[in-house]
Design a protein around this motif. Structure first.
Motif, PDB file in Angstrom:
ATOM      1  N   GLY A 236      20.957 -46.147 -22.167  1.00  0.00           N
ATOM      2  CA  GLY A 236      20.066 -45.072 -21.809  1.00  0.00           C
ATOM      3  C   GLY A 236      19.192 -45.336 -20.609  1.00  0.00           C
ATOM      4  N   HIS A 237      18.333 -44.384 -20.351  1.00  0.00           N
ATOM      5  CA  HIS A 237      17.535 -44.309 -19.133  1.00  0.00           C
ATOM      6  C   HIS A 237      16.562 -45.472 -18.957  1.00  0.00           C
ATOM      7  CE1 HIS A 237      15.618 -42.303 -15.772  1.00  0.00           C
ATOM      8  NE2 HIS A 237      14.443 -42.300 -16.393  1.00  0.00           N
ATOM      9  N   VAL A 238      16.069 -46.042 -20.034  1.00  0.00           N
ATOM     10  CA  VAL A 238      15.092 -47.138 -19.916  1.00  0.00           C
ATOM     11  C   VAL A 238      15.631 -48.452 -20.471  1.00  0.00           C
ATOM     12  CG1 VAL A 238      13.075 -45.637 -19.860  1.00  0.00           C
ATOM     13  CG2 VAL A 238      13.970 -46.418 -22.066  1.00  0.00           C
ATOM     14  N   ASP A 239      16.930 -48.569 -20.619  1.00  0.00           N
ATOM     15  CA  ASP A 239      17.500 -49.771 -21.227  1.00  0.00           C
ATOM     16  C   ASP A 239      17.550 -50.971 -20.292  1.00  0.00           C
ATOM     17  OD1 ASP A 239      17.839 -48.846 -23.785  1.00  0.00           O
ATOM     18  OD2 ASP A 239      19.861 -48.089 -23.456  1.00  0.00           O
ATOM     19  N   MET A 240      17.052 -50.832 -19.067  1.00  0.00           N
ATOM     20  CA  MET A 240      16.944 -51.991 -18.185  1.00  0.00           C
ATOM     21  C   MET A 240      15.533 -52.600 -18.210  1.00  0.00           C
ATOM     22  SD  MET A 240      16.170 -49.098 -16.666  1.00  0.00           S
ATOM     23  CE  MET A 240      17.835 -48.458 -16.459  1.00  0.00           C
ATOM     24  N   LEU A 241      14.649 -52.036 -19.042  1.00  0.00           N
ATOM     25  CA  LEU A 241      13.297 -52.583 -19.157  1.00  0.00           C
ATOM     26  C   LEU A 241      13.307 -53.872 -19.982  1.00  0.00           C
ATOM     27  CD1 LEU A 241      11.139 -49.393 -19.872  1.00  0.00           C
ATOM     28  CD2 LEU A 241      11.799 -50.362 -17.676  1.00  0.00           C
ATOM     29  N   ASP A 242      12.143 -54.538 -20.017  1.00  0.00           N
ATOM     30  CA  ASP A 242      11.996 -55.735 -20.834  1.00  0.00           C
ATOM     31  C   ASP A 242      12.311 -55.441 -22.298  1.00  0.00           C
ATOM     32  OD1 ASP A 242      11.124 -56.916 -18.506  1.00  0.00           O
ATOM     33  OD2 ASP A 242       9.061 -57.251 -19.193  1.00  0.00           O
ATOM     34  N   ASP A 243      12.720 -56.460 -23.030  1.00  0.00           N
ATOM     35  CA  ASP A 243      12.974 -56.290 -24.457  1.00  0.00           C
ATOM     36  C   ASP A 243      11.730 -55.795 -25.176  1.00  0.00           C
ATOM     37  OD1 ASP A 243      15.649 -57.113 -24.413  1.00  0.00           O
ATOM     38  OD2 ASP A 243      15.065 -59.218 -24.439  1.00  0.00           O
ATOM     39  N   GLU A 244      10.572 -56.346 -24.791  1.00  0.00           N
ATOM     40  CA  GLU A 244       9.315 -55.943 -25.405  1.00  0.00           C
ATOM     41  C   GLU A 244       8.422 -55.308 -24.362  1.00  0.00           C
ATOM     42  OE1 GLU A 244       5.567 -57.755 -28.031  1.00  0.00           O
ATOM     43  OE2 GLU A 244       7.145 -59.084 -27.288  1.00  0.00           O
ATOM     44  N   THR A 245       8.122 -54.039 -24.524  1.00  0.00           N
ATOM     45  CA  THR A 245       7.195 -53.331 -23.646  1.00  0.00           C
ATOM     46  C   THR A 245       5.983 -52.936 -24.486  1.00  0.00           C
ATOM     47  OG1 THR A 245       8.591 -51.366 -24.019  1.00  0.00           O
ATOM     48  CG2 THR A 245       8.833 -52.515 -21.922  1.00  0.00           C
ATOM     49  N   THR A 262      20.747 -52.375 -27.768  1.00  0.00           N
ATOM     50  CA  THR A 262      19.781 -53.353 -27.270  1.00  0.00           C
ATOM     51  C   THR A 262      19.678 -53.191 -25.764  1.00  0.00           C
ATOM     52  OG1 THR A 262      21.436 -55.090 -26.912  1.00  0.00           O
ATOM     53  CG2 THR A 262      20.360 -55.029 -29.080  1.00  0.00           C
ATOM     54  N   ARG A 263      18.609 -53.734 -25.173  1.00  0.00           N
ATOM     55  CA  ARG A 263      18.400 -53.570 -23.740  1.00  0.00           C
ATOM     56  C   ARG A 263      19.068 -54.663 -22.901  1.00  0.00           C
ATOM     57  NH1 ARG A 263      11.957 -51.768 -23.529  1.00  0.00           N
ATOM     58  NH2 ARG A 263      12.343 -49.561 -24.046  1.00  0.00           N
ATOM     59  N   GLU A 264      19.294 -55.806 -23.480  1.00  0.00           N
ATOM     60  CA  GLU A 264      19.748 -56.937 -22.669  1.00  0.00           C
ATOM     61  C   GLU A 264      21.036 -56.669 -21.887  1.00  0.00           C
ATOM     62  OE1 GLU A 264      20.402 -61.767 -23.051  1.00  0.00           O
ATOM     63  OE2 GLU A 264      20.718 -60.503 -24.808  1.00  0.00           O
ATOM     64  N   PRO A 265      22.090 -56.093 -22.473  1.00  0.00           N
ATOM     65  CA  PRO A 265      23.321 -55.886 -21.696  1.00  0.00           C
ATOM     66  C   PRO A 265      23.105 -54.984 -20.478  1.00  0.00           C
ATOM     67  CG  PRO A 265      23.774 -55.717 -24.039  1.00  0.00           C
ATOM     68  CD  PRO A 265      22.286 -55.736 -23.896  1.00  0.00           C
ATOM     69  N   MET A 266      22.378 -53.876 -20.650  1.00  0.00           N
ATOM     70  CA  MET A 266      22.114 -52.974 -19.526  1.00  0.00           C
ATOM     71  C   MET A 266      21.268 -53.674 -18.477  1.00  0.00           C
ATOM     72  SD  MET A 266      22.478 -49.971 -18.125  1.00  0.00           S
ATOM     73  CE  MET A 266      21.735 -48.514 -17.364  1.00  0.00           C
ATOM     74  N   ARG A 267      20.264 -54.411 -18.910  1.00  0.00           N
ATOM     75  CA  ARG A 267      19.404 -55.107 -17.956  1.00  0.00           C
ATOM     76  C   ARG A 267      20.198 -56.155 -17.174  1.00  0.00           C
ATOM     77  NH1 ARG A 267      15.763 -56.611 -21.344  1.00  0.00           N
ATOM     78  NH2 ARG A 267      16.551 -58.716 -21.625  1.00  0.00           N
ATOM     79  N   LYS A 268      21.086 -56.867 -17.865  1.00  0.00           N
ATOM     80  CA  LYS A 268      21.915 -57.856 -17.181  1.00  0.00           C
ATOM     81  C   LYS A 268      22.825 -57.198 -16.150  1.00  0.00           C
ATOM     82  CE  LYS A 268      22.341 -61.889 -20.177  1.00  0.00           C
ATOM     83  NZ  LYS A 268      23.298 -62.792 -20.846  1.00  0.00           N
ATOM     84  N   PHE A 269      23.412 -56.055 -16.535  1.00  0.00           N
ATOM     85  CA  PHE A 269      24.293 -55.384 -15.578  1.00  0.00           C
ATOM     86  C   PHE A 269      23.507 -54.886 -14.379  1.00  0.00           C
ATOM     87  CE2 PHE A 269      26.162 -51.575 -13.740  1.00  0.00           C
ATOM     88  CZ  PHE A 269      27.346 -52.119 -13.278  1.00  0.00           C
TER      89      PHE A 269
END
Length: 312
Positions: A236-245, A262-269
């Motif tokens: 989703g739209h904010v899945d590149m943010l930190d795990d904890e906001t 989870t956010r980690e895969p999108m953030r890594k990509f």
């Protein structure tokens, strides 16, 4: 380096790079000879060297600190990332954000070195511009010289799930999209990264965070070559943010937008593709970017891509 396979190069951009990093929070009133016009978050290598720059604009009503993990990931591959806090409260008009981003960019040549360790040097001839969500719109607007211009020349532009309003016909001022194919006269390479779930409602009370008609798809349609486009499926739209906001705003990032597991895969990509794009167009090394293009559906990627398109 020449002996590395494309698969190895591709995998490396999704993991931490060879540089250890530090992240520094800087207030606008800091006591240096030329203080920044806005509060900053600066992620940088801690080892000595001369490094290209990335100016990064946060999304609507978000804090720059929500991107700390992403910014440090990029910095670990040999880049200095400057993320201004453009505002804490804002209305629909993004004109002030565009002007503030220009002011920060113009300040770099005058004041950035005061905030860096002596051994870390910024390469002001290699500056990329990026932004997420409304910050993506801000970055495109600045690159198009809407509202203001900068003294430094940008070498590349990146839109991370950019959004230009609530829906087609409901753009927020100043509008960026023209709905004329390839109409953006940018004079630099462009990358657009979209989220597959950004145009999906989280609940019936709120609109999608990246609605069709004003989102990544529309931005890419107006780009000219060279340009590349990736849409990540199931995130989703904010899945590149930190795990904890943290805080109320941080918690709302989990309930206003449709999210992946989870956010980690999108953030890594996102971090990896930003690194690959900047290496290609700021450093002349296109191997990582071409590896992503060639291997978009195999296990090397941390996510599954719905769309991949290049204009070369």
């Amino acid at each position: 380096m020449s002996s590395l396979t494309s698969s190895t190069v591709n995998s490396n951009v999704y993991e931490s790079g060879k540089y250890s990093t530090v992240i520094q929070k800087v207030e606008a009133e800091t006591r240096i000879p030329v203080p920044p016009p806005k509060p900053l978050l600066i992620a940088m290598p801690s080892e000595g060297g001369e490094f290209p720059l990335l100016v990064f604009s946060h999304g609507y009503l978000l804090y720059n600190s929500f991107y700390s993990q992403l910014l440090q990931h990029v910095a670990s591959h040999g880049f200095i990332v400057i993320a201004p806090q453009l505002y804490t409260v804002a209305g629909p008009d993004s004109s002030d954000e565009i002007k503030s981003t220009a002011q920060v960019t113009n300040w770099l040549s005058k004041g950035l070195q005061y905030l860096l360790p002596q051994q870390v040097k910024p390469n002001l001839s290699k500056v990329a511009l990026a932004g997420h969500s409304r910050g993506g719109k801000t970055s495109f607007a600045l690159a198009l010289s809407k509202e203001t211009i900068t003294t430094l020349k940008f070498s590349a532009l990146i839109g991370i799930d950019p959004v230009d309003g609530m829906d087609k016909g409901k753009q927020t001022p100043p509008p960026v999209l023209t709905y004329v194919p390839h109409s953006f006269d940018l004079g630099m390479p462009v990358m657009v990264v979209g989220s597959g779930l950004g145009e999906v409602k989280r609940n019936p009370l709120f609109p999608p965070c990246a609605p069709k008609g004003v989102n990544h798809e529309d931005f890419f349609k107006e780009c000219r070559e060279p340009a590349c486009y990736f849409v990540v499926k199931d995130y989703g739209h904010v899945d590149m943010l930190d795990d904890e906001t943290k805080g109320i705003r941080g918690k709302t990032t989990y309930c206003l937008c449709k999210n992946g597991k989870t956010r980690e895969p999108m953030r890594k990509f996102v971090g990896g593709v930003v690194i690959a794009f900047m290496k290609a167009y700021l450093e002349g090394d296109k191997r990582s970017l071409m590896a992503i293009r060639e291997r978009s559906s195999d296990g090397d990627l941390p996510v599954e891509l719905k769309t991949i398109e290049f204009l070369l």
